[in-house]
Design an enzyme around this catalytic site. Structure first.
Site, PDB file in Angstrom:
ATOM      1  N   CYS A  23       4.711   6.640  28.304  1.00  8.72           N
ATOM      2  CA  CYS A  23       5.105   5.594  28.048  1.00  8.72           C
ATOM      3  C   CYS A  23       4.043   4.739  26.980  1.00  8.72           C
ATOM      4  CB  CYS A  23       5.446   4.598  29.181  1.00  8.72           C
ATOM      5  SG  CYS A  23       3.867   4.175  30.129  1.00  8.72           S
ATOM      6  N   CYS A  26       0.436   4.234  28.250  1.00  8.04           N
ATOM      7  CA  CYS A  26      -0.216   5.546  28.082  1.00  8.04           C
ATOM      8  C   CYS A  26      -0.955   5.638  26.915  1.00  8.04           C
ATOM      9  CB  CYS A  26       0.663   6.701  28.356  1.00  8.04           C
ATOM     10  SG  CYS A  26       1.455   6.497  29.849  1.00  8.04           S
ATOM     11  N   ASP A 422       7.286   2.471 -15.976  1.00  9.25           N
ATOM     12  CA  ASP A 422       6.605   3.015 -17.066  1.00  9.25           C
ATOM     13  C   ASP A 422       7.633   3.650 -18.024  1.00  9.25           C
ATOM     14  OD1 ASP A 422       4.343   3.828 -18.679  1.00  9.25           O
ATOM     15  OD2 ASP A 422       4.540   5.808 -17.557  1.00  9.25           O
ATOM     16  N   ASP A 623       3.806   7.749 -13.662  1.00  8.87           N
ATOM     17  CA  ASP A 623       3.312   9.091 -13.506  1.00  8.87           C
ATOM     18  C   ASP A 623       1.974   9.552 -13.903  1.00  8.87           C
ATOM     19  OD1 ASP A 623       4.115   9.043 -16.068  1.00  8.87           O
ATOM     20  OD2 ASP A 623       4.589  11.000 -16.072  1.00  8.87           O
ATOM     21  N   ASP A 627      -1.290   4.743 -14.921  1.00  4.93           N
ATOM     22  CA  ASP A 627      -0.445   3.722 -14.217  1.00  4.93           C
ATOM     23  C   ASP A 627      -1.028   3.499 -12.987  1.00  4.93           C
ATOM     24  OD1 ASP A 627       1.722   4.042 -16.169  1.00  4.93           O
ATOM     25  OD2 ASP A 627       2.358   5.793 -15.489  1.00  4.93           O
TER      26      ASP A 627
END
Length: 737
Positions: A23, A26, A422, A623, A627
């Protein structure tokens, strides 16, 4: 993961398999124990995968981690393959035996509505219930005792106390009745509750495996052997023995074993399980291939560029695992609740017993109602609510080429109001071509020779275009000295004793170089969306030598990607360092009205912050290296995997095949996953808030309480598994409508 022998952590993290957790309390106890160890910077425990990841400063002994887990009452071991812990076959046998022994005890209750009265002798009931209670249910006693020794409570303690009370009351009733009347026994309550809990945990283990099926599927893509070319021979060797630089032979229909570059052969490659790209892609010598992809019809010889942990597939698996082991911020509320949940339940059960007894109820009635409270108040659903939804959501996203890096993204994505794109490589193909080369005072061959020499060895897309054009015309480059990058502007260097500058209009303006008649030639090219670069001599005199115009085609899905976001009332912004004419042309073609052009890399992050200050929740899509600051500054960074590693490291979401149409889909699956987390937590909290009072008021018997407890956990997992039906196509269709 390396094996250990009282050694310190070699890398900064270690993955542990934790056995015995049942649970949320735990998991919280194990996590607290690991975080107390000196040198541990962060430890995260996942109940759903029964595992932990520990980040250290490099000075922590692995055996110390295992000992700390053992001290809390659980078993730990180094996780070799990071796979999900599988239920053991004997767990299934335990469930079957428990159910078979419990059914006869339950038969009288089941047959009574049909007018059939069956009464099992008390001593037979005792004989059936005892092995269920103390043999098949021994796990609850062991785990509950360990929790008590550690000064805490868990689900096992609640089950052990509740069923023991029902069993003990039944034994007392059976042995103490001297009036000859048949005693009222509750053996069926204790046995059925244990059977239901065991069955629920077994089904829960199966369901948890489904939530991590994406990792299992990705792990299955890793070939165990590779066919390596050594001289004139082909040898099959273990994948661990393949080295960078080896030539790997891939026959038709086989999976590619390594990341590499095709040295010989042509074929179509199915990368769908790695990138989400549904159609096979044509490949030829010089093209990159990804380990785990399937070779279709041709024989390929692949030059190995990366093996083992450095392959794209291995990085994907690590990224998904780290996201699934991490905690969403909302989970911290659950951790706080689970820390005091079990003690509070024990107090409520005690008050239930005392309340009923003090108000004149029979002792057995008071005990049974207290047992119902103990049995129904299981914190399993709380512990599973967040991680199961997180695993299901990140898993199905990965199958469609969307990698969600961390859970924080899920809590932010549903609030996104603005997406910044971009231009180059994001909305355009990033495969520029030379549109025009116009010399001034020199011939065209000389212009290309000087420009190509300046860019020898450069990885910039425009540099590759110039070098390719020069190579096709068989123009030999010249030696270059003192090449220096001018961020956001271009390059400087010396070629053939000339001090040259190659760059954009901003650079020419800073140098005070008159663009003259070529400016008129460049204007229509820029308005058409082309990027213009200028070559000039800076010393001994400032003189323009020529210009080159580069074109870049839009990605086929760029237009629908923008329209889908706008249909969802998400504002789109185009942010680029390219010239204004080129950026405006792309913006007009895509229907983006908010355009910011000629932005230096350092200023991209500033533009993001500017929008955030205006109360926009911003996602940035890019990319390139330039950036990375903006991706990190945005509320959600979305990187194209076709770009640079730095961009992907800075982003919270990575699109594996660089398709802008997946931007909206990525935000959608993140939003849906977060919604599932909230639904699960609402159900888990509501279940306990409603069920515990009902049990305390005597409206639920132990059997119903046990069934409801098992159902609560399974419903949370089942709700999370609904995410597996999500498909980008469904989102895209709804966006169009």
């Amino acid at each position: 993961m390396k094996t250990h022998n009282s050694s310190q952590l070699a890398d900064r993290s270690v993955y542990l398999s934790i056995e015995g957790m049942t649970c949320a309390s735990c998991a919280g106890r194990v996590e607290k124990a690991l975080n107390k160890i000196p040198g541990v910077q962060d430890a995260r425990v996942n109940l759903a995968t029964e595992s932990a990841v520990v980040l250290s400063d490099g000075s922590v002994d692995i055996d110390l981690l295992i000992s700390a887990v053992s001290a809390t009452g659980y078993r730990a071991s180094v996780k070799q393959d990071r796979s999900v812990n599988k239920p053991r076959p004997r767990d299934g046998l335990t469930v079957v035996m428990s159910v078979l022994l419990s059914l006869p005890l339950l038969a009288p209750m089941l047959l009574e509505p049909f007018g059939t009265q069956v009464a099992l002798p008390g001593w037979l009931q005792l004989g059936l219930a005892t092995p269920v209670q103390f043999v098949l249910g021994a796990r609850f006693y062991r785990a509950g005792w360990k929790a008590l020794k550690a000064g805490a409570g868990n689900m096992d303690l609640l089950v052990a106390l509740g069923t023991s009370a029902a069993y003990g009351l039944s034994v007392y009733q059976l042995t103490s009745r001297a009036d000859g009347m048949a005693p009222h026994l509750y053996f069926e309550a204790s046995a059925v509750v244990i059977s239901l809990v065991l069955t629920g945990k077994w089904l829960e283990a199966w369901a948890k495996r489904q939530t991590v099926s994406a990792i299992t599927a990705l792990q299955a893509l890793q070939p165990q052997v590779a066919r390596v070319k050594r001289g004139k021979r082909e040898l099959e060797i273990a994948i661990e023995s393949v080295s960078v630089g080896d030539l790997v032979v891939v026959r038709p229909g086989e999976r590619i074993a390594v990341d590499g570059t095709i040295a010989d052969g042509r074929s179509h490659i199915d990368e769908s399980m790695v990138t989400g790209e549904s159609m096979p892609i044509a490949k030829q010598p010089g093209d990159k291939v990804t380990g785990g992809a399937i070779n279709s019809e041709g024989l390929l010889v692949v030059h190995t560029d990366a093996v083992g942990a450095e392959t794209l597939l291995a990085k994907m698996i690590r990224l998904i695992e780290n996201a699934q082991l991490a905690k969403a911020p909302i989970q911290h509320l659950v951790d706080k609740v689970s820390a005091w949940f079990v003690p509070v339940v024990l107090i409520i059960a005690l008050m239930t017993w005392l309340g009923w007894w003090l108000h004149g109820a029979a002792m057995e009635t008071a005990i049974i109602n207290a047992v119902s409270v103990l049995v129904i108040a299981c914190p399993c659903a709380l512990g599973l609510a967040t991680p199961t939804a997180l695993m299901a959501g990140t898993g199905i996203a990965a199958r469609h080429g969307i990698l969600i890096k961390n859970p924080e993204v899920l809590e932010i994505a549903h609030r996104i109001t603005t997406v910044i794109f971009d231009k180059t490589g994001t909305l355009t193909q990033g495969k520029a071509y030379l549109v025009e080369a116009v010399p001034l005072g020199i011939d065209r061959e000389r212009l290309l020779r000087l420009a190509a020499s300046m860019q020898t060895g450069s990885e910039h897309p425009l540099a590759k275009v110039v070098l390719k054009a020069s190579s096709e015309l068989q123009i030999q480059t010249l030696p270059v000295d003192a090449v220096t990058a001018l961020p956001g502007r271009g390059l400087s260097g010396r070629v053939d004793n000339l001090d040259l500058r190659l760059g954009n209009s901003r650079l020419m303006s800073e140098l005070g170089i008159d663009l003259g008649a070529l400016a008129e030639r460049a204007r229509p090219l820029e308005l058409a969306g082309n990027t213009v670069s200028w070559l000039a001599m800076a010393v001994p005199q400032k003189r323009l030598l020529g210009m080159m115009a580069f074109g870049d085609r839009l990605k086929s899905t760029a237009y629908p990607a923008i329209k889908q976001l706008q249909a969802l009332n998400i504002q789109t912004v185009l942010l680029s360092g390219d010239n204004r004419g080129s950026v405006n042309a792309v913006g007009q073609a895509l229907g983006i009205s908010d355009i910011v052009a000629e932005v230096l890399p350092a200023d991209k992050a500033y533009q993001v912050e500017l929008l955030k200050q205006q109360n926009h929740h911003v996602a940035m899509v890019g990319d390139g290296i330039n950036d990375a600051p903006a991706l990190a500054a945005a509320d959600v960074g979305i990187a194209m995997a076709t770009g640079t590693d730095i961009a992907m490291q800075s982003a919270g979401i990575t699109l594996m095949h660089g398709d802008p149409i997946l931007v909206g889909a990525a935000l959608d699956i993140a939003r849906l996953t977060y919604r599932k987390i909230r639904q699960n937590l609402f159900w888990a909290f509501s279940y306990n808030l409603a069920a515990i009072p009902l049990a305390a008021l005597g409206l639920l018997n132990p059997q119903l309480a046990g069934a409801a407890m098992a159902f609560s956990s399974l419903s949370v997992i089942g709700n999370a598994l609904l995410l597996r039906t999500w498909k980008p196509a469904g989102f895209l269709q709804s966006a169009r409508n």
